[in-house]
Design an enzyme around this catalytic site. Structure first.
Site, PDB file in Angstrom:
ATOM      1  CE  LYS A 112      -4.452  -1.529   1.620  1.00  0.00           C
ATOM      2  NZ  LYS A 112      -5.519  -1.370   2.594  1.00  0.00           N
ATOM      3  CE  LYS A 193      -4.857  -8.273  -2.115  1.00  0.00           C
ATOM      4  NZ  LYS A 193      -5.246  -7.982  -0.813  1.00  0.00           N
ATOM      5  CE  LYS A 196     -13.060  -3.665  -2.535  1.00  0.00           C
ATOM      6  NZ  LYS A 196     -13.853  -3.747  -1.313  1.00  0.00           N
TER       7      LYS A 196
HETATM    8  P1  TYM Z   1     -10.346  -6.444   3.181  1.00  0.00           P
HETATM    9  O1  TYM Z   1     -11.441  -5.484   3.431  1.00  0.00           O
HETATM   10  O2  TYM Z   1      -9.271  -6.069   2.241  1.00  0.00           O
HETATM   11  O3  TYM Z   1     -10.930  -7.816   2.667  1.00  0.00           O
HETATM   12  C1  TYM Z   1     -11.954  -8.515   3.350  1.00  0.00           C
HETATM   13  C2  TYM Z   1     -11.698 -10.010   3.287  1.00  0.00           C
HETATM   14  O4  TYM Z   1     -11.615 -10.461   1.935  1.00  0.00           O
HETATM   15  C3  TYM Z   1     -10.423 -11.219   1.743  1.00  0.00           C
HETATM   16  N1  TYM Z   1      -9.943 -11.030   0.367  1.00  0.00           N
HETATM   17  C4  TYM Z   1      -9.624 -12.032  -0.479  1.00  0.00           C
HETATM   18  N2  TYM Z   1      -9.652 -13.360  -0.336  1.00  0.00           N
HETATM   19  C5  TYM Z   1      -9.270 -14.118  -1.394  1.00  0.00           C
HETATM   20  N3  TYM Z   1      -8.871 -13.603  -2.584  1.00  0.00           N
HETATM   21  C6  TYM Z   1      -8.820 -12.273  -2.778  1.00  0.00           C
HETATM   22  N4  TYM Z   1      -8.461 -11.767  -3.949  1.00  0.00           N
HETATM   23  C7  TYM Z   1      -9.200 -11.411  -1.699  1.00  0.00           C
HETATM   24  N5  TYM Z   1      -9.276 -10.062  -1.537  1.00  0.00           N
HETATM   25  C8  TYM Z   1      -9.730  -9.850  -0.276  1.00  0.00           C
HETATM   26  C9  TYM Z   1      -9.443 -10.650   2.761  1.00  0.00           C
HETATM   27  O5  TYM Z   1      -8.417 -11.556   3.060  1.00  0.00           O
HETATM   28  C10 TYM Z   1     -10.350 -10.391   3.940  1.00  0.00           C
HETATM   29  O6  TYM Z   1     -10.528 -11.567   4.708  1.00  0.00           O
HETATM   30  N6  TYM Z   1      -7.368  -5.995   7.159  1.00  0.00           N
HETATM   31  C11 TYM Z   1      -8.600  -6.585   6.708  1.00  0.00           C
HETATM   32  C12 TYM Z   1      -9.808  -6.083   7.446  1.00  0.00           C
HETATM   33  C13 TYM Z   1      -9.767  -6.278   8.927  1.00  0.00           C
HETATM   34  C14 TYM Z   1      -9.851  -7.517   9.615  1.00  0.00           C
HETATM   35  C15 TYM Z   1      -9.839  -7.177  10.992  1.00  0.00           C
HETATM   36  C16 TYM Z   1      -9.925  -8.847   9.211  1.00  0.00           C
HETATM   37  C17 TYM Z   1      -9.711  -5.302   9.869  1.00  0.00           C
HETATM   38  N7  TYM Z   1      -9.768  -5.862  11.121  1.00  0.00           N
HETATM   39  C18 TYM Z   1      -9.902  -8.194  11.974  1.00  0.00           C
HETATM   40  C19 TYM Z   1      -9.982  -9.831  10.184  1.00  0.00           C
HETATM   41  C20 TYM Z   1      -9.963  -9.502  11.564  1.00  0.00           C
HETATM   42  C21 TYM Z   1      -8.760  -6.229   5.226  1.00  0.00           C
HETATM   43  O7  TYM Z   1      -8.134  -5.344   4.723  1.00  0.00           O
HETATM   44  O8  TYM Z   1      -9.713  -6.897   4.580  1.00  0.00           O
END
Ligand code: TYM
Length: 324
Positions: A112, A193, A196
């Site tokens: 990022k 991966k 968005k």
């Molecule tokens: P975020 O918002 O980017 O994504 C949400 C969830 O979707 C999964 N994900 C994917 N899985 C498989 N293939 C992909 N291409 C893909 N893109 C996204 C992410 O792994 C995630 O599970 N940091 C976290 C948000 C967060 C969180 C937490 C998660 C904040 N606090 C506490 C777990 C526990 C995030 O950026 O997710």
């Protein structure tokens, strides 16, 4: 030990197939078996440039998406992070025990800050510390996420251990829970991966119409890379498999081996499978859109339930760290 599930998602725009197959699909299953808490992490979403005027709408759109996917407020707690300020309070305390060296190794931070060179802020750097607070505030022990979040869950374990050692046993060491399809790749650059931030043609949003899904899948990259299996073809197979098309995949893979598989056919099958899987979600979403007020109420009630647990943990934390 009783399992407690916690996971979060950022309100950064439309839910995509990667979010769904990597995380949300298993949230829906897990809520039937375990006490589960799911959080819309708006404070995390502020670590990159965002439009403050649009944030409330993004949060309610995401809540609609999650409910349409099958998150059930009768079974799981669904709430918005900023409505429970204990998250940032615990995040601060965790900042004081988290080594900078570990944070600077976090892949997501490196990616990022590479993408947002003009805005490498301290929040982006300590992002995983707030994430640890999210989970440990509820003493959750299982964190269903996609593969890209595993490193952050490992950091939670380090933080829990450090806290317990310094101030006395309080937190469990959470483990990640991965689906079979924990890393869905971009359609137009399958070495990255699905996300968005790459742009429209890279992802399928759960809200995309059948025509848009067909167009995006048809233009997916499937070229064979010299000497290795094409990552684009592998990705389409993996998506199909995750959506329950095991038999189809077997058949198509055997055609692939024989060299008789037309990529256009594979794409048609993949597009149709995605469309039919997303159909009930789209329909539920249309229904839910008519009751937006009710969705707001679900989030308020969710925050109340979450805060009860969070306050209890914070009183234990405050006692242990010597503040009253
Ligand atoms: P975020 O918002 O980017 O994504 C949400 C969830 O979707 C999964 N994900 C994917 N899985 C498989 N293939 C992909 N291409 C893909 N893109 C996204 C992410 O792994 C995630 O599970 N940091 C976290 C948000 C967060 C969180 C937490 C998660 C904040 N606090 C506490 C777990 C526990 C995030 O950026 O997710």
């Amino acid at each position: 030990m009783k399992n407690l599930i916690f996971s979060g998602i950022q309100p950064t725009g439309a839910l995509h197939l990667g979010n769904y197959l990597g995380a949300i699909k298993q949230w829906v299953d897990l809520q039937n078996e375990h006490e589960s808490i799911f959080c819309i992490v708006d404070y995390h979403a502020m670590t990159v440039a965002y439009d403050a005027k649009k944030l409330p709408e993004r949060i309610s759109e995401l809540a609609l998406d999650l409910l349409a996917c099958g998150i059930d407020p009768e079974k799981a707690i669904l709430f918005v992070q900023s409505q429970v300020p204990e998250h940032t309070e615990l995040g601060w305390i965790f900042n004081t025990i988290t080594p900078i060296a570990i944070l600077s190794r976090m892949t997501q931070y490196k990616d990022k800050s590479e993408q947002n060179k003009q805005n490498i802020n301290a929040g982006l750097f300590t992002y995983p510390v707030l994430q640890a607070a999210d989970v440990l505030l509820y003493k959750a022990n299982l964190v269903p996420v996609g593969e890209d979040q595993v490193q952050h869950v490992e950091l939670m374990r380090v933080i829990a251990r450090k806290f317990n050692k310094a101030f006395g046993e309080l937190f469990p060491e959470p483990k990640p829970l991965l689906t079979e399809q924990a890393r869905v790749m971009s359609l137009s650059d399958p070495t990255k991966k699905m996300s968005k931030s790459l742009g429209e043609k890279h992802y399928i949003a759960l809200s995309d119409s059948p025509d848009v899904i067909k167009r995006k899948v048809r233009s997916a990259v499937t070229d064979t890379h010299a000497g290795s299996k094409s990552p684009g073809v592998e990705n389409l197979f993996a998506i199909l498999e995750a959506l329950g098309g095991e038999d189809l995949v077997k058949e198509l893979k055997s055609q692939h081996k024989k060299g008789s598989l037309q990529y256009a056919d594979l794409k048609d099958v993949a597009a149709n499978t995605i469309i039919s899987h997303l159909k009930p979600i789209r329909e539920r979403r249309t229904e839910l859109e008519k009751e937006r007020e009710h969705v707001g109420e679900i989030l308020i009630q969710g925050a109340k339930r979450a805060q009860k647990i969070a306050q209890q943990t914070m009183s234990e934390v405050r006692e242990k760290i010597g503040v009253r």
